[in-house]
Scaffold this motif. Structure first.
Motif, PDB file in Angstrom:
ATOM      1  N   GLN A  61       0.958 -72.078 -38.326  1.00  0.00           N
ATOM      2  CA  GLN A  61       0.683 -70.719 -38.757  1.00  0.00           C
ATOM      3  C   GLN A  61       0.342 -70.729 -40.245  1.00  0.00           C
ATOM      4  OE1 GLN A  61       3.763 -67.906 -37.492  1.00  0.00           O
ATOM      5  NE2 GLN A  61       4.605 -69.581 -36.285  1.00  0.00           N
ATOM      6  N   LEU A  62      -0.371 -69.723 -40.669  1.00  0.00           N
ATOM      7  CA  LEU A  62      -0.719 -69.569 -42.077  1.00  0.00           C
ATOM      8  C   LEU A  62      -0.110 -68.257 -42.573  1.00  0.00           C
ATOM      9  CD1 LEU A  62      -4.402 -70.739 -41.739  1.00  0.00           C
ATOM     10  CD2 LEU A  62      -2.546 -71.984 -42.843  1.00  0.00           C
ATOM     11  N   PRO A  63       1.193 -68.271 -42.889  1.00  0.00           N
ATOM     12  CA  PRO A  63       1.885 -67.015 -43.205  1.00  0.00           C
ATOM     13  C   PRO A  63       1.341 -66.306 -44.431  1.00  0.00           C
ATOM     14  CG  PRO A  63       3.304 -68.915 -43.629  1.00  0.00           C
ATOM     15  CD  PRO A  63       2.075 -69.426 -42.947  1.00  0.00           C
ATOM     16  N   PHE A  64       0.929 -67.031 -45.457  1.00  0.00           N
ATOM     17  CA  PHE A  64       0.378 -66.384 -46.645  1.00  0.00           C
ATOM     18  C   PHE A  64      -0.909 -65.648 -46.281  1.00  0.00           C
ATOM     19  CE2 PHE A  64      -2.388 -66.223 -50.342  1.00  0.00           C
ATOM     20  CZ  PHE A  64      -1.575 -65.610 -51.276  1.00  0.00           C
ATOM     21  N   ASP A  65      -1.788 -66.331 -45.546  1.00  0.00           N
ATOM     22  CA  ASP A  65      -3.047 -65.710 -45.138  1.00  0.00           C
ATOM     23  C   ASP A  65      -2.805 -64.509 -44.230  1.00  0.00           C
ATOM     24  OD1 ASP A  65      -4.285 -67.690 -46.585  1.00  0.00           O
ATOM     25  OD2 ASP A  65      -4.826 -68.892 -44.852  1.00  0.00           O
ATOM     26  N   GLN A  66      -1.795 -64.594 -43.365  1.00  0.00           N
ATOM     27  CA  GLN A  66      -1.457 -63.468 -42.499  1.00  0.00           C
ATOM     28  C   GLN A  66      -0.998 -62.283 -43.353  1.00  0.00           C
ATOM     29  OE1 GLN A  66      -1.836 -63.249 -39.119  1.00  0.00           O
ATOM     30  NE2 GLN A  66      -1.186 -61.120 -39.206  1.00  0.00           N
ATOM     31  N   GLY A  67      -0.202 -62.566 -44.382  1.00  0.00           N
ATOM     32  CA  GLY A  67       0.260 -61.502 -45.283  1.00  0.00           C
ATOM     33  C   GLY A  67      -0.891 -60.846 -46.029  1.00  0.00           C
ATOM     34  N   VAL A  68      -1.851 -61.652 -46.466  1.00  0.00           N
ATOM     35  CA  VAL A  68      -3.033 -61.111 -47.150  1.00  0.00           C
ATOM     36  C   VAL A  68      -3.807 -60.197 -46.202  1.00  0.00           C
ATOM     37  CG1 VAL A  68      -5.270 -61.701 -48.166  1.00  0.00           C
ATOM     38  CG2 VAL A  68      -3.225 -62.981 -48.821  1.00  0.00           C
ATOM     39  N   ALA A  69      -4.003 -60.661 -44.972  1.00  0.00           N
ATOM     40  CA  ALA A  69      -4.732 -59.844 -43.987  1.00  0.00           C
ATOM     41  C   ALA A  69      -4.008 -58.519 -43.736  1.00  0.00           C
ATOM     42  CB  ALA A  69      -4.895 -60.619 -42.681  1.00  0.00           C
ATOM     43  N   GLU A  70      -2.684 -58.580 -43.616  1.00  0.00           N
ATOM     44  CA  GLU A  70      -1.917 -57.358 -43.373  1.00  0.00           C
ATOM     45  C   GLU A  70      -1.972 -56.417 -44.582  1.00  0.00           C
ATOM     46  OE1 GLU A  70       1.979 -58.622 -42.130  1.00  0.00           O
ATOM     47  OE2 GLU A  70       1.154 -59.613 -40.344  1.00  0.00           O
ATOM     48  N   ALA A  71      -1.961 -56.970 -45.788  1.00  0.00           N
ATOM     49  CA  ALA A  71      -2.043 -56.135 -46.991  1.00  0.00           C
ATOM     50  C   ALA A  71      -3.406 -55.442 -47.070  1.00  0.00           C
ATOM     51  CB  ALA A  71      -1.799 -56.980 -48.236  1.00  0.00           C
TER      52      ALA A  71
END
Length: 123
Positions: A61-71
């Protein structure tokens, strides 16, 4: 599973920690030829991959990238822009060849020294 099905060539384990149990069972059964794949990049599976062990690859998983997408989606919602109902970041394929780069992509930090050493000793 290995006793009942000795002809198995590979096993997919859900998540890294349960896959450590599969790895231990394979060792106990003397199945060094068994290919194990999983998801999630933890230190123990990374070390096994770096050493060229039975875990041949995983999807991280790419949690940082997921957080960016959600932001970004939250910002769109605040601006009244239409957003999709579901968004997911694709998984990163991790193998022995890219274990050090993958660790850095997932955690934004270099791989633990033990993983780096194992990789460099098994090139």
């Amino acid at each position: 599973m290995l006793t009942t099905n000795p002809e198995l060539d590979g096993i997919f384990g859900v998540w890294d920690v349960p896959s450590e149990g599969i790895l231990a069972a394979a060792r106990t059964a003397g199945r060094e030829d068994l290919v194990i794949t999983t998801i999630d990049l933890g230190a123990n599976v990374a070390l096994n991959i770096a050493r060229g062990g039975s875990i041949k690859g995983l999807g991280a998983q790419l949690p940082f990238d997921q957080g960016v997408a959600e932001a970004i989606l939250a910002g769109y919602a605040l601006l009244g822009k239409e957003t999709p109902s579901y968004v997911a970041v694709p998984a990163l394929t991790v193998t022995q060849e890219n274990i050090l780069d993958a660790w850095e992509m997932v955690y934004s930090t270099p791989a633990p020294q033990e993983v780096q050493d194992a990789f460099n000793n098994n090139k």
